[in-house]
Design a protein around this motif. Structure first.
Motif, PDB file in Angstrom:
ATOM      1  N   LYS A 185       5.489 -22.423  25.116  1.00 13.33           N
ATOM      2  CA  LYS A 185       5.019 -23.799  25.337  1.00 13.33           C
ATOM      3  C   LYS A 185       5.807 -24.867  24.597  1.00 13.33           C
ATOM      4  O   LYS A 185       5.872 -26.007  25.049  1.00 13.33           O
ATOM      5  CB  LYS A 185       3.548 -23.928  24.960  1.00 13.33           C
ATOM      6  CG  LYS A 185       3.189 -23.469  23.565  1.00 13.33           C
ATOM      7  CD  LYS A 185       1.676 -23.523  23.349  1.00 13.33           C
ATOM      8  CE  LYS A 185       1.284 -22.917  22.016  1.00 13.33           C
ATOM      9  NZ  LYS A 185      -0.186 -22.925  21.810  1.00 13.33           N
ATOM     10  N   PHE A 186       6.453 -24.531  23.469  1.00 17.60           N
ATOM     11  CA  PHE A 186       7.135 -25.552  22.682  1.00 17.60           C
ATOM     12  C   PHE A 186       8.635 -25.526  22.957  1.00 17.60           C
ATOM     13  O   PHE A 186       9.275 -24.480  22.846  1.00 17.60           O
ATOM     14  CB  PHE A 186       6.896 -25.320  21.184  1.00 17.60           C
ATOM     15  CG  PHE A 186       5.461 -25.329  20.790  1.00 17.60           C
ATOM     16  CD1 PHE A 186       4.703 -26.485  20.896  1.00 17.60           C
ATOM     17  CD2 PHE A 186       4.848 -24.186  20.320  1.00 17.60           C
ATOM     18  CE1 PHE A 186       3.371 -26.497  20.537  1.00 17.60           C
ATOM     19  CE2 PHE A 186       3.518 -24.181  19.953  1.00 17.60           C
ATOM     20  CZ  PHE A 186       2.775 -25.340  20.066  1.00 17.60           C
ATOM     21  N   GLN A 187       9.200 -26.686  23.316  1.00 16.56           N
ATOM     22  CA  GLN A 187      10.643 -26.736  23.543  1.00 16.56           C
ATOM     23  C   GLN A 187      11.373 -26.541  22.217  1.00 16.56           C
ATOM     24  O   GLN A 187      11.192 -27.293  21.262  1.00 16.56           O
ATOM     25  CB  GLN A 187      11.045 -28.062  24.185  1.00 16.56           C
ATOM     26  CG  GLN A 187      12.518 -28.083  24.589  1.00 16.56           C
ATOM     27  CD  GLN A 187      12.894 -29.313  25.382  1.00 16.56           C
ATOM     28  OE1 GLN A 187      12.058 -29.875  26.105  1.00 16.56           O
ATOM     29  NE2 GLN A 187      14.143 -29.740  25.280  1.00 16.56           N
ATOM     30  N   LYS A 225       7.127 -28.806  32.516  1.00 23.09           N
ATOM     31  CA  LYS A 225       8.128 -28.621  31.472  1.00 23.09           C
ATOM     32  C   LYS A 225       9.330 -27.843  31.998  1.00 23.09           C
ATOM     33  O   LYS A 225      10.491 -28.184  31.701  1.00 23.09           O
ATOM     34  CB  LYS A 225       7.510 -27.900  30.270  1.00 23.09           C
ATOM     35  CG  LYS A 225       6.493 -28.729  29.509  1.00 23.09           C
ATOM     36  CD  LYS A 225       5.976 -27.968  28.295  1.00 23.09           C
ATOM     37  CE  LYS A 225       4.977 -28.805  27.516  1.00 23.09           C
ATOM     38  NZ  LYS A 225       4.461 -28.078  26.323  1.00 23.09           N
TER      39      LYS A 225
END
Length: 256
Positions: A185-187, A225
């Protein structure tokens, strides 16, 4: 062109382990939501009698090898093999007798290697989940993330020089967008580092046979995303890839 067109409800769909929702092709580039389709792309584009170097850029190694060979070895004699037939090929589990898809997002590399053991010569695996004791594949080097954007062109050039490689178009770039994310989920990498990676791939396009790009939305925090990063990459490679426009056009046609 769309080999498999997305549907207007794409954002409500899952890719999961074995569902393919779209496949796009332009020149040397294929873009898909599920990485399993890279195997089908290789079957379309690669010569069964030639060898290639593989650069796999992925959060995962994609080296499952549990599908029995007898479930898929017959595809060598099917030409052309449709993307529908490839993604829906099944076998029965020996214990439960339930149907299982032959190809999934984590096994396509070794299954194709089982059919064409000469295909993958030297392999770079840029994988956050790299595990040495699973190295049952010809993995030459596992780059650190900070090395990848600026060094990929040099590695390709140096490998070719060391092998006195005379042929062009002998590299496969196999990129999963989830490489740029952590905890699904986190870039993890900046947009600029992704652009630099693309710039360095462009420097050696004469040596590249094929670039396969997967979105893996569930491993990137969702469709939005994954698509945003893919659009950055598509812009750098000058690809006419526009999922939002395609979905909008489908919705407009429905309203007519």
């Amino acid at each position: 062109m769309w080999i498999l067109e997305p549907t207007k409800d794409l954002y409500q769909k899952e890719s999961g382990i074995d569902k393919l929702n779209f496949l796009f092709k332009q020149d040397k580039f294929y873009i898909m939501d599920n990485h399993l389709a890279a195997g089908w792309c290789w079957l379309q584009e690669l010569n069964p009698d030639e060898s290639y170097n593989l650069f796999h850029i992925d959060q995962h190694m994609d080296l499952w090898n549990e599908t029995p060979k007898e479930a898929y070895q017959h595809i060598q004699s099917i030409n052309p093999l449709s993307i529908h037939d490839f993604t829906n090929l099944e076998y029965r589990d020996a214990t439960s007798n339930l149907p299982i898809k032959v190809f999934n997002y984590a096994n396509y590399i070794l299954l194709l290697n089982n059919l064409y053991p000469n295909w993958f010569k030297k392999c770079f695996f840029a994988c956050n989940a790299y595990c040495q004791n699973k190295n049952d594949f010809n993995i030459y080097y596992n780059p650190y993330g900070y090395e990848l954007p600026t060094h990929i062109a040099n590695w390709i050039d140096e490998t070719d020089r060391a092998e006195e490689e005379k042929d062009t178009n002998q590299w496969l770039i196999n990129l999963d967008i989830d490489y740029f994310f952590a905890d699904n989920k986190f870039q993890l990498y900046t947009d600029e580092s992704i652009r630099v990676l693309c710039d360095n791939i462009l420097k050696c396009m004469d040596k590249i046979k094929l670039v396969t790009i997967a979105l893996s939305p569930e491993c990137c925090g969702g469709w939005e995303k994954a698509i945003r990063i893919t659009n950055i990459i598509a812009e750098k490679f000058k690809l006419n890839f526009d999922l939002e426009k395609e979905i909008y056009c489908l919705e407009e046609v429905e309203h007519l």
